[in-house]
Design an enzyme around this catalytic site. Structure first.
Site, mmCIF file in Angstrom:
data_model
loop_
_atom_site.group_PDB
_atom_site.id
_atom_site.type_symbol
_atom_site.label_atom_id
_atom_site.label_comp_id
_atom_site.label_asym_id
_atom_site.label_seq_id
_atom_site.Cartn_x
_atom_site.Cartn_y
_atom_site.Cartn_z
ATOM 1 N N ASN A 11 -10.186 -2.521 -6.842
ATOM 2 C CA ASN A 11 -9.379 -1.634 -7.685
ATOM 3 C C ASN A 11 -9.965 -1.422 -9.077
ATOM 4 O O ASN A 11 -9.585 -0.471 -9.778
ATOM 5 C CB ASN A 11 -7.957 -2.182 -7.834
ATOM 6 C CG ASN A 11 -7.148 -2.100 -6.558
ATOM 7 O OD1 ASN A 11 -6.221 -2.876 -6.340
ATOM 8 N ND2 ASN A 11 -7.499 -1.166 -5.678
ATOM 9 N N ASP A 38 0.832 -1.201 0.000
ATOM 10 C CA ASP A 38 0.000 0.000 0.000
ATOM 11 C C ASP A 38 0.871 1.258 0.000
ATOM 12 O O ASP A 38 1.961 1.271 0.574
ATOM 13 C CB ASP A 38 -0.891 -0.007 1.246
ATOM 14 C CG ASP A 38 -2.030 0.986 1.139
ATOM 15 O OD1 ASP A 38 -2.321 1.444 0.014
ATOM 16 O OD2 ASP A 38 -2.619 1.324 2.175
#
Length: 311
Positions: free
Chosen positions: A81, A33
């Protein structure tokens, strides 16, 4: 001068961490991340952050090799995503596609006998990316020295839901009896799964959540979790070693708790019947590390001596 001092400090700290580590985890899973935030902090676009993050991924493969890790799973692209803007998705797909071909042809991958696999709903990916997955998996399918899993279009809840539905259909059709539903039955129905349960999850970028990542293989195994602040492109070897240390600390604590419970069970059984305590101790000793088994035996001997005094 300041940079030299920093390098000296980091080197000394790394050596200290290595001295504190034992066998370490077999399977590490990483939530990479912070690529986009890293890019924004430098005034760059998201694709620039992803490219820098890819460099960290290559370094992590080396660190795993040095530390004896046998399997690495990287959370590269989640099902959520897909909601990102197409102008961000296309460069990301280009990068993943290129890296899959690059890894599949790299001498270091073949010398180390790395098996590359994709996990997730790969069929949802663009054709060109699916072709890259097929190429990487096909080129490395005969290897099993180290496993590199790339989580693409992955969502842990969806994965479990699909497995449960499959089991329910087999039970309804009579192909599987309800009483035969087991961990193995669920495990066999998880598509494109890792080879082994997860021992340690590492998440970079500062958020303290596991984001629906490998719930069956991590939560079911009581995996240790290490959250750290650096964005993925900034993730360092020291950060990685700290993660391994977190796993070992949790493992030692877990083993200690198991030993304490085992001793308590022996003590409880001995209150009613020494023979029963011996039977319980015999089973528990097989499930504990050497030190724990010795502690259980010591407790059993103590109970035996107390029983003799009473007689």
């Amino acid at each position: 001068m300041r940079q030299w001092l920093r390098r000296q400090f980091d080197g000394a700290y790394e050596r200290m961490l290595r001295r504190e580590l034992g066998d370490g985890p077999a399977h590490v899973a990483i939530i990479q991340d912070g690529n986009r935030r890293y890019a924004r902090s430098r005034g760059d676009d998201a694709p620039d952050g992803h490219r820098e993050g890819a460099k960290t991924t290559e370094r992590v493969l080396d660190w795993c090799d040095e530390s004896g890790v046998e399997e690495l799973t990287l959370y590269a692209f989640s099902t959520e995503n897909f909601d990102r803007p197409q102008e961000e998705l296309d460069p990301l797909f280009d990068l993943i596609e290129g890296k899959l071909y690059e890894f599949a042809d790299a001498e270091r991958v073949h010398d180390a006998e790395v098996r590359i696999s994709a996990i997730g709903e790969v069929e949802r990916l663009p054709d060109r990316l699916r072709q890259a997955v097929d190429y990487a998996e096909g080129r490395t399918s005969d290897y099993d020295n180290f496993r590199l899993n790339i989580a693409l279009a992955y969502g842990g809840r969806a994965e479990l839901l699909g497995a449960v539905r499959n089991v329910a259909e087999d039970v309804e059709s009579g192909e599987l009896a309800a009483e035969d539903v087991s961990v193995e039955e669920i495990d066999d129905r998880l598509c494109r799964q890792p080879a082994r349960d997860v021992d340690l999850i590492i998440r970079t970028g500062g958020d303290e959540r596991t984001s629906n990542f490998l719930p069956w293989h991590a939560n079911g195994n009581e995996a240790a979790v290490y959250f750290c602040a650096p964005y993925w492109p900034e993730f360092s070897k020291v950060d990685f070693l700290r993660g391994l240390r977190t796993y070992e600390s949790r493992e030692k604590s877990w083993q200690r708790t198991r030993t304490e419970r085992a001793v308590a069970l022996v003590r409880s059984a001995a209150e009613t019947e020494l023979a029963e305590a011996k039977a319980v101790a015999g089973r528990l000793r097989k499930q504990l590390p050497t030190a724990g088994a010795e502690e259980v035996s010591a407790e059993l001997e103590r109970q035996g001596r107390e029983a003799e005094l009473v007689e």
